[in-house]
Write a protein that holds these residues in place. Structure first.
Motif, PDB file in Angstrom:
ATOM      1  N   GLN A 120       0.822  -1.192   0.142  1.00 19.39           N
ATOM      2  CA  GLN A 120      -0.169  -0.032  -0.026  1.00 19.39           C
ATOM      3  C   GLN A 120       0.914   1.227   0.039  1.00 19.39           C
ATOM      4  OE1 GLN A 120      -2.068  -0.968   3.639  1.00 19.39           O
ATOM      5  NE2 GLN A 120      -3.796  -1.658   2.525  1.00 19.39           N
ATOM      6  N   ALA A 121       2.197   1.038   0.383  1.00 18.42           N
ATOM      7  CA  ALA A 121       3.151   2.267   0.495  1.00 18.42           C
ATOM      8  C   ALA A 121       4.170   2.345  -0.534  1.00 18.42           C
ATOM      9  CB  ALA A 121       3.550   2.419   2.022  1.00 18.42           C
ATOM     10  N   VAL A 122       4.117   1.593  -1.487  1.00 18.50           N
ATOM     11  CA  VAL A 122       5.379   1.554  -2.337  1.00 18.50           C
ATOM     12  C   VAL A 122       5.587   2.980  -2.793  1.00 18.50           C
ATOM     13  CG1 VAL A 122       5.897   0.703  -4.629  1.00 18.50           C
ATOM     14  CG2 VAL A 122       4.590  -1.125  -3.162  1.00 18.50           C
ATOM     15  N   GLY A 123       4.726   3.730  -3.119  1.00 20.17           N
ATOM     16  CA  GLY A 123       5.016   5.086  -3.542  1.00 20.17           C
ATOM     17  C   GLY A 123       5.898   5.892  -2.433  1.00 20.17           C
ATOM     18  N   LEU A 124       5.587   5.697  -0.911  1.00 16.54           N
ATOM     19  CA  LEU A 124       6.096   6.313  -0.058  1.00 16.54           C
ATOM     20  C   LEU A 124       7.580   5.841   0.083  1.00 16.54           C
ATOM     21  CD1 LEU A 124       6.421   8.307   2.318  1.00 16.54           C
ATOM     22  CD2 LEU A 124       5.439   6.415   3.868  1.00 16.54           C
ATOM     23  N   ILE A 125       7.592   4.223  -0.219  1.00 20.33           N
ATOM     24  CA  ILE A 125       9.077   3.744   0.077  1.00 20.33           C
ATOM     25  C   ILE A 125      10.004   4.009  -1.096  1.00 20.33           C
ATOM     26  CG2 ILE A 125      10.041   1.350  -0.223  1.00 20.33           C
ATOM     27  CD1 ILE A 125       7.441   0.298   0.980  1.00 20.33           C
ATOM     28  N   ALA A 126       9.378   4.215  -2.358  1.00 17.65           N
ATOM     29  CA  ALA A 126      10.237   4.688  -3.563  1.00 17.65           C
ATOM     30  C   ALA A 126      10.712   6.225  -3.346  1.00 17.65           C
ATOM     31  CB  ALA A 126       9.387   4.639  -4.804  1.00 17.65           C
ATOM     32  N   LEU A 127       9.967   6.959  -2.641  1.00 19.04           N
ATOM     33  CA  LEU A 127      10.234   8.399  -2.235  1.00 19.04           C
ATOM     34  C   LEU A 127      11.367   8.648  -1.436  1.00 19.04           C
ATOM     35  CD1 LEU A 127       9.228  11.302  -3.068  1.00 19.04           C
ATOM     36  CD2 LEU A 127       7.941  11.076  -0.990  1.00 19.04           C
ATOM     37  N   LEU A 128      11.073   7.734  -0.182  1.00 20.56           N
ATOM     38  CA  LEU A 128      12.183   7.778   0.875  1.00 20.56           C
ATOM     39  C   LEU A 128      13.682   7.050   0.428  1.00 20.56           C
ATOM     40  CD1 LEU A 128      10.194   6.849   4.094  1.00 20.56           C
ATOM     41  CD2 LEU A 128      10.413   9.109   2.988  1.00 20.56           C
ATOM     42  N   PHE A 129      13.463   6.308  -0.413  1.00 21.24           N
ATOM     43  CA  PHE A 129      14.603   5.119  -0.709  1.00 21.24           C
ATOM     44  C   PHE A 129      14.471   4.994  -2.277  1.00 21.24           C
ATOM     45  CE2 PHE A 129      13.524   4.033   3.648  1.00 21.24           C
ATOM     46  CZ  PHE A 129      14.762   4.582   4.380  1.00 21.24           C
ATOM     47  N   PRO A 130      15.085   6.044  -2.998  1.00 19.60           N
ATOM     48  CA  PRO A 130      15.089   5.765  -4.643  1.00 19.60           C
ATOM     49  C   PRO A 130      15.840   4.757  -5.140  1.00 19.60           C
ATOM     50  CG  PRO A 130      15.783   7.963  -3.786  1.00 19.60           C
ATOM     51  CD  PRO A 130      15.566   7.405  -2.625  1.00 19.60           C
ATOM     52  N   LYS A 131      16.673   3.935  -4.197  1.00 19.56           N
ATOM     53  CA  LYS A 131      17.441   2.694  -4.602  1.00 19.56           C
ATOM     54  C   LYS A 131      16.905   1.392  -3.825  1.00 19.56           C
ATOM     55  CE  LYS A 131      21.683   5.496  -5.711  1.00 19.56           C
ATOM     56  NZ  LYS A 131      23.137   5.600  -5.498  1.00 19.56           N
ATOM     57  N   ALA A 132      15.833   1.538  -3.175  1.00 20.43           N
ATOM     58  CA  ALA A 132      15.296   0.379  -2.556  1.00 20.43           C
ATOM     59  C   ALA A 132      14.797  -0.639  -3.663  1.00 20.43           C
ATOM     60  CB  ALA A 132      14.336   0.818  -1.761  1.00 20.43           C
ATOM     61  N   ARG A 133      15.288  -1.952  -3.432  1.00 25.21           N
ATOM     62  CA  ARG A 133      14.783  -2.920  -4.253  1.00 25.21           C
ATOM     63  C   ARG A 133      13.421  -3.359  -3.722  1.00 25.21           C
ATOM     64  NH1 ARG A 133      20.445  -1.886  -4.151  1.00 25.21           N
ATOM     65  NH2 ARG A 133      21.266  -2.752  -6.154  1.00 25.21           N
ATOM     66  N   ILE A 134      12.275  -3.397  -4.445  1.00 21.66           N
ATOM     67  CA  ILE A 134      11.004  -3.575  -4.131  1.00 21.66           C
ATOM     68  C   ILE A 134      10.498  -5.147  -4.892  1.00 21.66           C
ATOM     69  CG2 ILE A 134       8.471  -3.145  -4.275  1.00 21.66           C
ATOM     70  CD1 ILE A 134       9.534  -0.092  -4.541  1.00 21.66           C
ATOM     71  N   ILE A 135      10.281  -6.307  -3.983  1.00 18.85           N
ATOM     72  CA  ILE A 135      10.112  -7.577  -4.464  1.00 18.85           C
ATOM     73  C   ILE A 135       8.598  -7.706  -4.186  1.00 18.85           C
ATOM     74  CG2 ILE A 135      10.604  -9.803  -4.151  1.00 18.85           C
ATOM     75  CD1 ILE A 135      13.296  -9.172  -3.090  1.00 18.85           C
ATOM     76  N   HIS A 136       7.981  -8.136  -5.011  1.00 13.93           N
ATOM     77  CA  HIS A 136       6.461  -8.360  -5.193  1.00 13.93           C
ATOM     78  C   HIS A 136       6.277  -9.704  -5.322  1.00 13.93           C
ATOM     79  CE1 HIS A 136       2.182  -8.052  -7.321  1.00 13.93           C
ATOM     80  NE2 HIS A 136       2.056  -8.630  -5.837  1.00 13.93           N
ATOM     81  N   THR A 137       5.905 -10.433  -3.984  1.00 15.03           N
ATOM     82  CA  THR A 137       5.700 -11.936  -4.224  1.00 15.03           C
ATOM     83  C   THR A 137       4.110 -11.980  -4.486  1.00 15.03           C
ATOM     84  OG1 THR A 137       5.127 -12.023  -1.667  1.00 15.03           O
ATOM     85  CG2 THR A 137       7.453 -12.186  -2.311  1.00 15.03           C
ATOM     86  N   ARG A 138       3.946 -13.060  -5.240  1.00 15.18           N
ATOM     87  CA  ARG A 138       2.643 -13.471  -5.518  1.00 15.18           C
ATOM     88  C   ARG A 138       2.291 -14.797  -5.534  1.00 15.18           C
ATOM     89  NH1 ARG A 138       2.892 -10.521 -11.767  1.00 15.18           N
ATOM     90  NH2 ARG A 138       4.621 -12.193 -11.840  1.00 15.18           N
ATOM     91  N   ARG A 139       1.076 -15.279  -5.315  1.00 15.52           N
ATOM     92  CA  ARG A 139       0.854 -16.637  -5.219  1.00 15.52           C
ATOM     93  C   ARG A 139      -0.539 -16.935  -5.892  1.00 15.52           C
ATOM     94  NH1 ARG A 139      -0.243 -19.718   0.335  1.00 15.52           N
ATOM     95  NH2 ARG A 139      -0.638 -21.761  -0.408  1.00 15.52           N
ATOM     96  N   ASN A 140      -0.989 -18.012  -6.303  1.00 16.89           N
ATOM     97  CA  ASN A 140      -2.292 -18.328  -7.083  1.00 16.89           C
ATOM     98  C   ASN A 140      -3.348 -17.539  -6.038  1.00 16.89           C
ATOM     99  OD1 ASN A 140      -5.002 -20.062  -6.589  1.00 16.89           O
ATOM    100  ND2 ASN A 140      -3.915 -20.418  -8.715  1.00 16.89           N
TER     101      ASN A 140
END
Length: 202
Positions: free
Chosen positions: A89-109
């Motif tokens: 829900q906060a990916v935008g804020l995370i990207a703003l605070l840490f422009p080099k953060a690696r964001i991993i989206h885990t998905r499952r059926n």
């Protein structure tokens, strides 16, 4: 989403000697709340991170890093994971605070994810999981939001499917470790050997 493979993914990364698996941190939520006190103009309840000055961004980023430093004392890690599922829900804020953060989206059926959530006795933060209609609605909103992040932050996320991670462990593990910017270590292929206590529903 919860029950989508977040613990398995974090444990694989955490098996690396230069990584620290911090678990599910409440810190991003706290930063979201704190952002309202740092905006440059008051628009009542409509305050949002887009109104932060660079000073406000630096303050929030440092507060997050201070939390990490406190958790990872005396640990020589160059990467730290925060596997809180609802950080989506906060990916935008995370990207703003840490422009080099690696964001991993885990998905499952989707059916496996939702059934697994419904079967858990989660706290009130996951009250949507107590009713199948609410759960389906929540999941649909999650899919829409993730599509939004893909559009506004192209190339910032690695998306990992749980089923593929299980079926092609080495290939997906190498992809994960490369994405987070760590040199390869065979220990990542043996996440079951990691000595840690998992405090979530896994």
């Amino acid at each position: 989403m919860p029950r989508s493979g977040t613990t398995r993914t974090e444990t694989i990364i955490g098996a690396h000697p230069q990584a620290f698996p911090a678990g599910e941190l409440e810190t991003v939520k706290r930063c979201e709340r704190d952002a309202a006190t740092l905006v440059y103009k008051d628009e009542g309840p409509q305050k949002n991170p887009r109104q932060l000055t660079w000073v406000g961004i630096e303050i929030l980023a440092q507060r997050y890093l201070d939390t990490i430093d406190n958790k990872a004392k005396n640990i020589n890690a160059i990467r730290v994971t925060d596997k809180m599922p609802h950080n989506f829900q906060a990916v935008g804020l995370i990207a703003l605070l840490f422009p080099k953060a690696r964001i991993i989206h885990t998905r499952r059926n989707p059916m496996d994810t939702c059934l697994s959530i419904w079967q858990q006795n989660f706290n009130d933060a996951h009250s949507y999981g107590r009713n199948l209609k609410d759960l389906g609605h929540h999941y649909a909103q999650y899919l829409d939001l993730m599509e939004h992040w893909r559009h506004v932050l192209p190339g910032r996320m690695l998306e990992i499917d749980y089923e593929e991670l299980v079926e092609n462990q080495e290939q997906m593990t190498r992809k994960l470790i490369d994405f987070v910017g760590l040199p390869w270590d065979d220990a990542c292929l043996r996440p079951q050997d990691v000595q840690r206590t998992v405090l979530t529903a896994s």
